[in-house]
Design a protein around this motif. Structure first.
Motif, PDB file in Angstrom:
ATOM      1  N   GLU A  16       0.840  -1.207   0.000  1.00 18.10           N
ATOM      2  CA  GLU A  16       0.000   0.000   0.000  1.00 18.10           C
ATOM      3  C   GLU A  16       0.876   1.258   0.000  1.00 18.10           C
ATOM      4  O   GLU A  16       0.577   2.240  -0.687  1.00 18.10           O
ATOM      5  CB  GLU A  16      -0.934   0.013   1.218  1.00 18.10           C
ATOM      6  CG  GLU A  16      -1.860  -1.189   1.346  1.00 18.10           C
ATOM      7  CD  GLU A  16      -2.975  -1.248   0.311  1.00 18.10           C
ATOM      8  OE1 GLU A  16      -3.204  -0.259  -0.399  1.00 18.10           O
ATOM      9  OE2 GLU A  16      -3.617  -2.312   0.225  1.00 18.10           O
ATOM     10  N   GLU A  49      -4.118   5.621  -0.831  1.00 19.25           N
ATOM     11  CA  GLU A  49      -3.269   4.455  -0.544  1.00 19.25           C
ATOM     12  C   GLU A  49      -2.565   4.618   0.799  1.00 19.25           C
ATOM     13  O   GLU A  49      -2.345   3.646   1.514  1.00 19.25           O
ATOM     14  CB  GLU A  49      -2.243   4.233  -1.662  1.00 19.25           C
ATOM     15  CG  GLU A  49      -2.842   3.943  -3.019  1.00 19.25           C
ATOM     16  CD  GLU A  49      -3.777   2.733  -3.046  1.00 19.25           C
ATOM     17  OE1 GLU A  49      -3.816   1.948  -2.089  1.00 19.25           O
ATOM     18  OE2 GLU A  49      -4.488   2.596  -4.049  1.00 19.25           O
ATOM     19  N   HIS A  52      -4.943   3.484   3.273  1.00 22.31           N
ATOM     20  CA  HIS A  52      -5.020   2.007   3.280  1.00 22.31           C
ATOM     21  C   HIS A  52      -3.865   1.429   4.112  1.00 22.31           C
ATOM     22  O   HIS A  52      -4.032   0.465   4.845  1.00 22.31           O
ATOM     23  CB  HIS A  52      -4.918   1.440   1.857  1.00 22.31           C
ATOM     24  CG  HIS A  52      -6.036   1.861   0.957  1.00 22.31           C
ATOM     25  ND1 HIS A  52      -6.096   1.510  -0.377  1.00 22.31           N
ATOM     26  CD2 HIS A  52      -7.151   2.615   1.195  1.00 22.31           C
ATOM     27  CE1 HIS A  52      -7.192   2.025  -0.912  1.00 22.31           C
ATOM     28  NE2 HIS A  52      -7.843   2.705   0.016  1.00 22.31           N
ATOM     29  N   GLU A  93      -2.844  -1.765  -9.429  1.00 26.80           N
ATOM     30  CA  GLU A  93      -4.056  -2.166  -8.705  1.00 26.80           C
ATOM     31  C   GLU A  93      -4.286  -3.673  -8.796  1.00 26.80           C
ATOM     32  O   GLU A  93      -4.712  -4.311  -7.828  1.00 26.80           O
ATOM     33  CB  GLU A  93      -5.273  -1.395  -9.222  1.00 26.80           C
ATOM     34  CG  GLU A  93      -5.276   0.074  -8.828  1.00 26.80           C
ATOM     35  CD  GLU A  93      -5.192   0.295  -7.322  1.00 26.80           C
ATOM     36  OE1 GLU A  93      -5.721  -0.528  -6.555  1.00 26.80           O
ATOM     37  OE2 GLU A  93      -4.578   1.283  -6.900  1.00 26.80           O
ATOM     38  N   VAL A  96      -2.019  -5.355  -6.318  1.00 26.30           N
ATOM     39  CA  VAL A  96      -2.514  -5.231  -4.944  1.00 26.30           C
ATOM     40  C   VAL A  96      -3.691  -6.186  -4.707  1.00 26.30           C
ATOM     41  O   VAL A  96      -3.763  -6.849  -3.659  1.00 26.30           O
ATOM     42  CB  VAL A  96      -2.889  -3.761  -4.598  1.00 26.30           C
ATOM     43  CG1 VAL A  96      -3.539  -3.665  -3.225  1.00 26.30           C
ATOM     44  CG2 VAL A  96      -1.659  -2.869  -4.641  1.00 26.30           C
ATOM     45  N   GLN A 126     -10.588  -2.680  -3.638  1.00 25.80           N
ATOM     46  CA  GLN A 126      -9.861  -3.069  -4.851  1.00 25.80           C
ATOM     47  C   GLN A 126     -10.794  -3.202  -6.051  1.00 25.80           C
ATOM     48  O   GLN A 126     -10.427  -2.857  -7.169  1.00 25.80           O
ATOM     49  CB  GLN A 126      -9.103  -4.383  -4.620  1.00 25.80           C
ATOM     50  CG  GLN A 126      -7.834  -4.214  -3.814  1.00 25.80           C
ATOM     51  CD  GLN A 126      -6.968  -3.074  -4.345  1.00 25.80           C
ATOM     52  OE1 GLN A 126      -6.758  -2.092  -3.659  1.00 25.80           O
ATOM     53  NE2 GLN A 126      -6.488  -3.168  -5.582  1.00 25.80           N
ATOM     54  N   GLU A 129     -11.338   0.289  -7.267  1.00 26.73           N
ATOM     55  CA  GLU A 129     -10.158   0.920  -7.861  1.00 26.73           C
ATOM     56  C   GLU A 129      -9.784   0.280  -9.197  1.00 26.73           C
ATOM     57  O   GLU A 129      -9.382   0.962 -10.138  1.00 26.73           O
ATOM     58  CB  GLU A 129      -8.990   0.888  -6.871  1.00 26.73           C
ATOM     59  CG  GLU A 129      -9.270   1.836  -5.716  1.00 26.73           C
ATOM     60  CD  GLU A 129      -8.098   2.062  -4.793  1.00 26.73           C
ATOM     61  OE1 GLU A 129      -7.195   1.215  -4.751  1.00 26.73           O
ATOM     62  OE2 GLU A 129      -8.098   3.087  -4.104  1.00 26.73           O
TER      63      GLU A 129
HETATM   64 FE1  FEO Z   1      -4.857   0.132  -1.614  1.00 29.01          FE
HETATM   65 FE2  FEO Z   1      -5.536   0.248  -4.391  1.00 29.01          FE
HETATM   66  O1  FEO Z   1      -4.412  -0.460  -3.223  1.00 29.01           O
END
Ligand code: FEO
Length: 167
Positions: A16, A49, A52, A93, A96, A126, A129
């Motif tokens: 993150e 981020e 996060h 993304e 992640v 996620q 995003e």
């Molecule tokens: Fe928090 Fe979009 O990774």
């Protein structure tokens, strides 16, 4: 907290944080190249981020785990086009998401339903995003290398991202 789960959560802190710094570098590149709308978009993404990351740090501490604040990767700071910029955004993304899924898989193996439950927030995040990154990349693929199209994309990026896939 199970040591293996603790390590995975600490890894996630780094992913993150890396994303936050990567998006900051993207924002700065966009700023430098006159794309002010895109720059704003990535400055905001970078902040998100960071949140996060902080949410994970606080959670590990609440669970009496040991947080290891990581050393970060050097972000990529040069892009040949805004298309490349947004391809890198989607790839980041997707990476992640893959890692979030890995943590969740391991939580089930270790029967850690508390962390499993906590990680569901990241699953939802996620999904949103990745959908945003795909929507923006689809638009850019339509525009191609047309400069006036890029101008409008930069001007309208906040309106494009305001539309969620359900709408
Ligand atoms: Fe928090 Fe979009 O990774």
């Amino acid at each position: 907290m199970d040591k293996q789960i603790e390590k995975l959560l600490n890894d996630q802190v780094k992913f993150e944080a890396d994303a936050s710094m990567q998006y900051l570098a993207m924002a700065s590149w966009a700023d430098e190249n006159g794309y002010n709308g895109i720059a704003d978009f990535f400055y905001k993404q970078s902040e998100e981020e960071r949140l996060h990351m902080t949410k994970l740090v606080k959670f590990i501490n609440e669970r009496s785990g040991k947080v290891l604040i990581p050393q970060l990767d050097k972000p990529k700071s040069d892009y040949s086009s805004i298309n490349e910029l947004f391809e890198a955004f989607l790839a980041s993304e997707m990476f992640v998401t893959q890692q979030v899924n890995h943590v969740i898989h391991e939580c089930l193996q270790h029967k850690d339903y508390n962390v499993h439950n906590f990680m569901q927030w990241y699953v939802t995040e996620q999904l949103e995003e990745e959908a945003t990154a795909r929507t923006l990349l689809d638009k850019l693929n339509i525009i191609g290398s047309d400069k006036s199209g890029h101008y409008l994309f930069d001007r309208d990026i906040n309106q494009i991202t305001a539309v969620t896939p359900e709408e």
